[in-house]
Design a protein around this motif. Structure first.
Motif, PDB file in Angstrom:
ATOM      1  N   ALA A   4       0.822  -1.214   0.000  1.00  0.00           N
ATOM      2  CA  ALA A   4       0.000   0.000   0.000  1.00  0.00           C
ATOM      3  C   ALA A   4       0.857   1.264   0.000  1.00  0.00           C
ATOM      4  O   ALA A   4       0.350   2.345  -0.246  1.00  0.00           O
ATOM      5  CB  ALA A   4      -0.939   0.000   1.210  1.00  0.00           C
ATOM      6  N   PRO A  28      -5.861   2.859   3.479  1.00  0.00           N
ATOM      7  CA  PRO A  28      -5.872   2.606   2.031  1.00  0.00           C
ATOM      8  C   PRO A  28      -7.195   2.995   1.382  1.00  0.00           C
ATOM      9  O   PRO A  28      -8.260   2.786   1.949  1.00  0.00           O
ATOM     10  CB  PRO A  28      -5.648   1.086   1.928  1.00  0.00           C
ATOM     11  N   GLY A  81      -6.253   0.600  -2.986  1.00  0.00           N
ATOM     12  CA  GLY A  81      -5.405  -0.190  -2.094  1.00  0.00           C
ATOM     13  C   GLY A  81      -4.159   0.541  -1.628  1.00  0.00           C
ATOM     14  O   GLY A  81      -3.315  -0.043  -0.944  1.00  0.00           O
TER      15      GLY A  81
END
Length: 187
Positions: free
Chosen positions: A45, A132, A136
């Motif tokens: 992430a 996130p 993502g």
């Protein structure tokens, strides 16, 4: 044999001292009590492109605008770090530095050691970050290191919205940083 070991050790220590004198130092301490990172970091992430929203001014980014950072996995398990800026203005000459980073063990992946100078590594702590998004990826992060002389505010958006800007200022202040030392980056 023992004399050679002592001489070798002295040479290595002298070389390390000489090189450390060449490593850029930051400006004034803007946070005398840098906290530990607030959250664990998922490397997946965190990777990818970032825009620098603001920073504490430092010698290696002097006169830099349109600053970006890109983090990517390397085949050897390290992270490739590519920092880019434009010298003097958003249309200035491109300046780029490529380095490598490794994750510090037992840091929940929130602390890295970054090197742009061969075997010499500096601290890079992800002190806080957003949750996130749909892609993502973390939408923002606040990066510092133990001395309190360096601070970077990073976003995924080139020009973050007002809510994100306010959040970054509030969180930086809550983490103990002197907002008057923050230099906002033009893009």
């Amino acid at each position: 044999m023992r004399n050679r070991s002592v001489i070798s050790l002295a040479l290595v220590a002298g070389a390390a001292l000489a090189v450390s004198a060449c490593i850029p130092r930051g400006g004034p301490v803007g946070n005398a009590a840098v906290p530990q990172p607030a959250k664990a970091v998922s490397l997946g992430a965190y990777l990818g492109p970032w825009y620098e929203y603001g920073r504490y001014e430092n010698s290696f980014e002097k006169d830099c605008e349109a600053v970006t950072a890109n983090y990517a996995r390397r085949s050897d398990g390290l992270i490739r770090v590519t920092n880019t800026c434009r010298q003097g203005s958003v249309d200035g000459k491109v300046k780029q530095s490529v380095g490598k980073a490794k994750i510090v063990e037992d840091s929940a992946d929130a602390k890295l050691k970054v090197s742009f100078f061969g075997p010499f590594y500096g601290d890079y702590w992800v002190l806080d970050r957003g949750e996130p998004g749909p892609d993502g990826l973390y939408p923002w992060s606040i990066v510092g290191e133990p001395s309190g002389r360096y601070l970077w505010l990073l976003t995924r958006a080139q020009r973050p919205d007002e809510a994100t800007r306010a959040l970054l200022e509030r969180r930086a202040r809550e983490l103990g940083y002197d907002w008057s030392l923050v230099r906002l980056t033009r893009h």
